[in-house]
Structure formats: structure tokens, C-alpha cells
Design an enzyme around this catalytic site. Structure first.
Site, PDB file in Angstrom:
ATOM      1  N   LYS A  81      -2.080   6.251  -4.725  1.00  0.00           N
ATOM      2  CA  LYS A  81      -3.166   7.197  -4.414  1.00  0.00           C
ATOM      3  C   LYS A  81      -2.929   8.547  -5.087  1.00  0.00           C
ATOM      4  O   LYS A  81      -1.781   9.000  -5.201  1.00  0.00           O
ATOM      5  CB  LYS A  81      -3.274   7.397  -2.893  1.00  0.00           C
ATOM      6  CG  LYS A  81      -3.321   6.085  -2.121  1.00  0.00           C
ATOM      7  CD  LYS A  81      -3.542   6.246  -0.635  1.00  0.00           C
ATOM      8  CE  LYS A  81      -3.340   4.921   0.087  1.00  0.00           C
ATOM      9  NZ  LYS A  81      -1.994   4.709   0.604  1.00  0.00           N
ATOM     10  N   ASP A 126       0.848  -1.198   0.000  1.00  0.00           N
ATOM     11  CA  ASP A 126       0.000   0.000   0.000  1.00  0.00           C
ATOM     12  C   ASP A 126       0.880   1.243   0.000  1.00  0.00           C
ATOM     13  O   ASP A 126       1.504   1.577   1.013  1.00  0.00           O
ATOM     14  CB  ASP A 126      -0.912   0.016   1.233  1.00  0.00           C
ATOM     15  CG  ASP A 126      -1.854   1.214   1.176  1.00  0.00           C
ATOM     16  OD1 ASP A 126      -2.840   1.141   0.425  1.00  0.00           O
ATOM     17  OD2 ASP A 126      -1.566   2.246   1.833  1.00  0.00           O
ATOM     18  N   HIS A 147      -6.892  10.000  -2.531  1.00  0.00           N
ATOM     19  CA  HIS A 147      -6.252   9.909  -1.216  1.00  0.00           C
ATOM     20  C   HIS A 147      -7.079  10.600  -0.123  1.00  0.00           C
ATOM     21  O   HIS A 147      -7.229  10.080   0.971  1.00  0.00           O
ATOM     22  CB  HIS A 147      -4.846  10.535  -1.309  1.00  0.00           C
ATOM     23  CG  HIS A 147      -3.896  10.037  -0.269  1.00  0.00           C
ATOM     24  ND1 HIS A 147      -2.553   9.900  -0.497  1.00  0.00           N
ATOM     25  CD2 HIS A 147      -4.089   9.641   1.013  1.00  0.00           C
ATOM     26  CE1 HIS A 147      -1.962   9.437   0.591  1.00  0.00           C
ATOM     27  NE2 HIS A 147      -2.876   9.275   1.524  1.00  0.00           N
ATOM     28  N   TYR A 170       3.966   9.644  -0.711  1.00  0.00           N
ATOM     29  CA  TYR A 170       4.928   9.061   0.236  1.00  0.00           C
ATOM     30  C   TYR A 170       6.368   9.247  -0.249  1.00  0.00           C
ATOM     31  O   TYR A 170       7.308   9.086   0.519  1.00  0.00           O
ATOM     32  CB  TYR A 170       4.658   7.570   0.485  1.00  0.00           C
ATOM     33  CG  TYR A 170       3.285   7.256   1.068  1.00  0.00           C
ATOM     34  CD1 TYR A 170       2.476   8.257   1.600  1.00  0.00           C
ATOM     35  CD2 TYR A 170       2.782   5.957   1.084  1.00  0.00           C
ATOM     36  CE1 TYR A 170       1.216   7.978   2.122  1.00  0.00           C
ATOM     37  CE2 TYR A 170       1.528   5.665   1.608  1.00  0.00           C
ATOM     38  CZ  TYR A 170       0.744   6.680   2.121  1.00  0.00           C
ATOM     39  OH  TYR A 170      -0.501   6.388   2.628  1.00  0.00           O
TER      40      TYR A 170
HETATM   41  P1  NAP Z   1       0.673   1.689  11.797  1.00  0.00           P
HETATM   42  O1  NAP Z   1       0.877   0.648  10.806  1.00  0.00           O
HETATM   43  O2  NAP Z   1      -0.490   1.615  12.720  1.00  0.00           O
HETATM   44  O3  NAP Z   1       1.968   1.851  12.718  1.00  0.00           O
HETATM   45  C1  NAP Z   1       3.249   1.959  12.211  1.00  0.00           C
HETATM   46  C2  NAP Z   1       4.222   2.059  13.407  1.00  0.00           C
HETATM   47  O4  NAP Z   1       4.155   0.856  14.159  1.00  0.00           O
HETATM   48  C3  NAP Z   1       5.645   2.233  12.986  1.00  0.00           C
HETATM   49  O5  NAP Z   1       6.249   3.110  13.916  1.00  0.00           O
HETATM   50  C4  NAP Z   1       6.245   0.833  13.123  1.00  0.00           C
HETATM   51  O6  NAP Z   1       7.606   0.911  13.438  1.00  0.00           O
HETATM   52  C5  NAP Z   1       5.453   0.290  14.288  1.00  0.00           C
HETATM   53  N1  NAP Z   1       5.244  -1.166  14.237  1.00  0.00           N
HETATM   54  C6  NAP Z   1       4.791  -1.892  13.192  1.00  0.00           C
HETATM   55  N2  NAP Z   1       4.672  -3.187  13.511  1.00  0.00           N
HETATM   56  C7  NAP Z   1       5.069  -3.307  14.801  1.00  0.00           C
HETATM   57  C8  NAP Z   1       5.184  -4.405  15.690  1.00  0.00           C
HETATM   58  N3  NAP Z   1       4.861  -5.636  15.305  1.00  0.00           N
HETATM   59  N4  NAP Z   1       5.628  -4.163  16.950  1.00  0.00           N
HETATM   60  C9  NAP Z   1       5.960  -2.909  17.340  1.00  0.00           C
HETATM   61  N5  NAP Z   1       5.880  -1.830  16.548  1.00  0.00           N
HETATM   62  C10 NAP Z   1       5.432  -2.016  15.276  1.00  0.00           C
HETATM   63  O7  NAP Z   1       0.597   3.134  11.154  1.00  0.00           O
HETATM   64  P2  NAP Z   1       0.619   3.904   9.785  1.00  0.00           P
HETATM   65  O8  NAP Z   1       1.937   3.815   9.131  1.00  0.00           O
HETATM   66  O9  NAP Z   1       0.068   5.231  10.100  1.00  0.00           O
HETATM   67  O10 NAP Z   1      -0.449   3.157   8.877  1.00  0.00           O
HETATM   68  C11 NAP Z   1      -0.167   2.035   8.099  1.00  0.00           C
HETATM   69  C12 NAP Z   1      -0.307   2.295   6.608  1.00  0.00           C
HETATM   70  O11 NAP Z   1      -1.619   2.766   6.295  1.00  0.00           O
HETATM   71  C13 NAP Z   1       0.606   3.387   6.055  1.00  0.00           C
HETATM   72  O12 NAP Z   1       1.927   2.963   5.905  1.00  0.00           O
HETATM   73  C14 NAP Z   1      -0.100   3.701   4.755  1.00  0.00           C
HETATM   74  O13 NAP Z   1       0.186   2.718   3.794  1.00  0.00           O
HETATM   75  C15 NAP Z   1      -1.549   3.648   5.184  1.00  0.00           C
HETATM   76  N6  NAP Z   1      -2.078   4.988   5.570  1.00  0.00           N
HETATM   77  C16 NAP Z   1      -2.958   5.595   4.724  1.00  0.00           C
HETATM   78  C17 NAP Z   1      -3.476   6.842   5.054  1.00  0.00           C
HETATM   79  C18 NAP Z   1      -4.456   7.500   4.130  1.00  0.00           C
HETATM   80  O14 NAP Z   1      -4.728   8.693   4.283  1.00  0.00           O
HETATM   81  N7  NAP Z   1      -5.037   6.777   3.195  1.00  0.00           N
HETATM   82  C19 NAP Z   1      -3.104   7.478   6.241  1.00  0.00           C
HETATM   83  C20 NAP Z   1      -2.222   6.825   7.090  1.00  0.00           C
HETATM   84  C21 NAP Z   1      -1.721   5.573   6.752  1.00  0.00           C
HETATM   85  P3  NAP Z   1       8.820   0.467  12.456  1.00  0.00           P
HETATM   86  O15 NAP Z   1       8.467   0.843  11.069  1.00  0.00           O
HETATM   87  O16 NAP Z   1       9.964   1.260  12.991  1.00  0.00           O
HETATM   88  O17 NAP Z   1       8.998  -1.014  12.649  1.00  0.00           O
END
Ligand code: NAP
Length: 390
Positions: free
Chosen positions: A169, A139, A202, A144
Site C-alpha cells: 500500500k 496483505d 492506503h 508496516y
Molecule cells: P485482526 O486480524 O482483526 O486481529 C488481529 C488480532 O487477533 C491479533 O491480536 C491476533 O493475535 C489475534 N488473533 C488472530 N487470530 C486469532 C485467533 N484465531 N484466536 C485468537 N486471537 C486471534 O486485526 P488487524 O491486524 O487490525 O487486521 C488484519 C489485517 O488487516 C492487518 O494485519 C492488515 O493487513 C489489514 N489492515 C489494513 C488496514 C488499512 O488501513 N488498510 C487497517 C488495519 C488492518 P496474535 O497475532 O498474537 O496471534
């Protein structure tokens, strides 16, 4: 170790815009009227039971050719199931959907690697680790800023292009119909492919050209011209499925009230312990619109706190899994795609191992998530000067 050349695996050898424009993947189902529902592919269940179109075909065959041919069809379908199951092993063990089938007939894998804030220099390795671990869904987004490194990693992985689900997106600055195709081409070029499996608006917010965050109210209040251009790019073969992100019910209906040729395939929204959005989930299921859960662990700012919630730690301990796995499993069990982001190899692997939670644990987590005031982790409303959620 030497990787096979990119050409052998369906990626464009030298990504550039010229290469991407005139070579769309053929799309046999384009003429089919859009259906507005999706199906879960749960590996333990009979393939036919979950795929009405396939069931109908088998029924016809049974009538016309008889029992022996039907038996042969069954054997063939079982074989196909093995071949297309992707992470069949995980699915069989987990009891959770490995894929959902979209109205186009395409099957979207239920767990993706998210790459927002996956830094350059790290994101490529994360993608390669994910593909080795069994992920087949990435994704990403133009904004990004890491699509070139993602594209290089995909080519180097040796995994055929057609086995991977790629999402990108449309950024807010490019909602004007004439700006869309060039920015799609830029993503295609950077990713080294000639089609995207899924392309999302997006945010339900359009910015005026060449401004920082100045809202284009016409295109924000009426996203139909933007959508029509995306439909055109599906017809051209550059996009296979199109959808929306961060749309609430009012904004979805504001779009779908138009005579759409293709209805949104998914809505990608924030779904987490902090912001579980049960009403949106219920409405989306009732209306056959698949949700994708972003920031499923509470995003970088709250992940530590999320993983320390007592009920989640307790469920994890009882099931012998990690708190992150409890959350990721819960999301898929709620019937959504889930997009955990990590650039840490051990976490990338951990996040792909999901399992069906016993009903009482699922209910406990659902209740805990709904028992506090919802809080968003991602909300640019103030910065952009618009209440996105109204
Ligand atoms: P998330 O996946 O909820 O959290 C990511 C954080 O969690 C990072 O700091 C990562 O650290 C840590 N992490 C991941 N797995 C872990 C585990 N097993 N144990 C401990 N820590 C862990 O947050 P997000 O990046 O905000 O959301 C995920 C994805 O959703 C994004 O990458 C993007 O693709 C998408 N997104 C879309 C939108 C939109 O507007 N459409 C907005 C936000 C996000 P490390 O990387 O350092 O391991």
C-alpha cells in the site's frame, strides 16, 4: 532442511532497486478495456459456469471443431481447475469462494494473512507457517515496516512467486506523483520481487512531504493525479492491479468520476462484528467493487471481546468450529476477501480453515452485527485532523 534457491522460484536473488525496474512481468491483458465487475470462484461449481470468458471460448470451439474437441476442452479445464485451485481442498470442503476474479482477469485468494503489527522477528515465521498451511495471499504495506522480513520468508518458503498474491500500500506521505515510483520500488526491493499483485492507496488522505501529519488538501480532495501515476505503473508492469483503502462512497465517486483507464479493483476497509458496514457492502456489490475486510476479528484491542460474543460462541459450538473461524467464514460468505492477522502458528492455521455457515447461522450473525451502533477499531481522523469518513 535446505530451501531451494530464490532464483529457482521467481524471486529476485539479491533484492535491489536496479533489478526491479526493467524486468516487469509481461501483461497480456493490458490493452483490454477495463471491466468493472468480479466473479467468485466457488470450487464446487463448474469452472465454466463462473467464468464467462472461458465459457465463450469453449462455445466458439464447440461451433468450430465439434463435440470431441469440446469434450477435450472440458477435460483440460478440469485439469486447470485442479492446477490453479490453490487451496482446492479447502474450497471443496468449505463451499465458500477460494478466489475472486478481478477485472484484470487475475484471481485473488479470498483469505490472506494480514501483517500489520506483526513484529519483526515473528512475521517471517508467520508467513512461512501460513504458506505451509495453504495461504497464498499476504496483505502488507510499506508503512508496516516489515516488508524485508516478509520478502525473506517468501523466498525461503520455496513457494514460487507466481503462486503468491502480494499486496502492498501507498503511504500517505507519498501521494505526489513523483514520489510514488521510488516507494513502489522500495517495496519491490524489500519483498524481493519485480511486481506486486495489488497496490492500494492506503488512505484517502495525502500528507505534505516531510511533515508528520500535515494534510495536503489538494491531493486529498483530488486523488486523480496519484491514481494516474498508479495506472502508469500498471502499464510498466510493476503493479498488476490497483485499488483503494478506507474510501467511503463519496470518495470513491470523487475518484471514479475522472476518465480512469483502470478502475479500482478493490476497496480495503474495516469490516467486523463491530463495524459491519452493510450499506457499503451492498453498494460495492451493486457496483462490482470487491471489498477486503480488515480487522475482521476486531483487531488486537477487541479480539478477545469479539470471540466471546454469545451468538458467535453458540454458532461455533453447534458447528464444531472456533469463534474466529465463524467470523472469518462469515466475511467470505458475505462476498469479501478477509485478512486476519496472527503471528501465533496455531491461530494462523486455524484462521485458514473456513466453512459455509448454514443460512440461519449466517443470518443470526449478520443481524447481531447490525443490531448495535457501529464502532470503528481503526480511526486516525482525530490524530490527522481530518474526518476521513465524510
Ligand atoms: P485482526 O486480524 O482483526 O486481529 C488481529 C488480532 O487477533 C491479533 O491480536 C491476533 O493475535 C489475534 N488473533 C488472530 N487470530 C486469532 C485467533 N484465531 N484466536 C485468537 N486471537 C486471534 O486485526 P488487524 O491486524 O487490525 O487486521 C488484519 C489485517 O488487516 C492487518 O494485519 C492488515 O493487513 C489489514 N489492515 C489494513 C488496514 C488499512 O488501513 N488498510 C487497517 C488495519 C488492518 P496474535 O497475532 O498474537 O496471534
Amino acid at each position: 532442511m535446505s530451501f531451494p534457491t530464490s532464483k529457482q522460484h521467481g524471486y529476485l536473488p539479491v533484492p535491489n532497486i536496479e533489478d526491479t525496474v526493467d524486468s516487469p512481468r509481461p501483461r497480456s491483458d493490458l490493452e483490454a478495456p477495463p471491466k468493472y465487475s468480479y466473479f467468485e470462484d466457488v470450487e464446487e461449481q463448474e469452472y465454466d459456469a463462473m467464468r464467462p470468458r472461458k465459457r465463450a471460448e469453449t462455445w466458439k470451439t464447440t461451433l468450430t471443431v465439434g463435440f470431441l474437441v469440446a469434450a477435450a476442452m472440458y477435460a483440460l479445464v478440469s485439469g486447470l481447475r485442479g492446477a490453479f485451485g490453490g487451496s482446492a481442498c479447502r474450497g471443496r470442503k468449505s463451499g465458500l469462494p477460494t478466489h475472486y476474479t478481478l477485472p484484470s482477469g487475475d484471481r485473488i485468494p479470498s483469505v490472506a494473512l494480514g501483517v500489520w503489527r506483526a513484529e519483526k522477528g515473528k512475521v517471517g515465521e508467520a508467513v512461512k507457517t501460513a504458506l505451509k498451511a495453504g495461504y497464498r495471499h499476504i496483505d502488507g504495506a510499506w508503512t508496516y515496516g516489515n516488508e524485508a522480513e516478509v520478502g525473506a520468508a517468501l523466498r525461503e518458503s520455496g513457494v514460487p512467486r507466481e503462486d503468491i498474491w502480494l499486496t502492498s500500500k501507498l503511504w500517505n506521505a507519498f501521494h505526489a506523483p513523483e514520489d510514488i515510483e521510488p516507494v513502489v520500488d522500495e517495496s519491490l526491493s524489500k519483498l524481493g520481487t519485480n511486481y506486486l499483485d495489488l497496490y492500494l492507496i492506503h488512505w484517502p488522505v495525502a500528507f505534505k512531504k516531510d511533515t508528520a501529519f500535515e494534510i495536503d488538501w489538494d491531493l486529498t480532495n483530488d486523488p486523480y493525479p496519484t491514481w494516474q501515476k498508479l495506472e502508469e505503473l500498471v502499464e510498466k508492469g510493476k503493479l498488476r492491479n490497483i485499488g483503494i483503502s478506507n474510501f467511503n462512497i463519496r470518495r470513491i465517486q470523487n475518484l471514479t468520476t475522472n476518465p480512469l483507464k483502470i478502475k479500482p479493483a478493490v476497496n480495503q476497509v474495516e469490516l467486523s462484528y463491530w463495524n459491519p458496514q452493510p450499506e457499503l457492502l451492498k453498494w460495492s456489490k451493486e457496483n462490482g467493487l470487491l471489498l477486503e475486510a480488515y480487522s475482521p476479528l476486531g483487531s488486537a484491542e477487541r479480539v478477545k471481546e469479539s470471540l466471546n460474543i454469545p451468538i458467535v460462541k453458540s454458532i461455533a459450538q453447534q458447528l464444531g468450529i472456533t469463534p474466529a473461524q465463524v467470523y472469518i467464514s462469515w466475511h467470505v460468505q458475505r462476498g469479501t476477501v478477509v485478512l486476519p492477522k496472527s503471528v501465533t502458528p496455531s491461530r494462523v492455521e486455524e484462521n485458514f480453515q473456513i466453512t459455509r455457515l448454514p443460512q440461519r447461522h449466517f443470518d443470526q450473525l449478520e443481524e447481531a452485527a447490525q443490531s448495535h451502533k457501529p464502532e470503528r477499531s481503526v480511526d486516525p481522523s482525530e490524530r490527522w485532523g481530518i474526518d476521513i469518513w465524510n
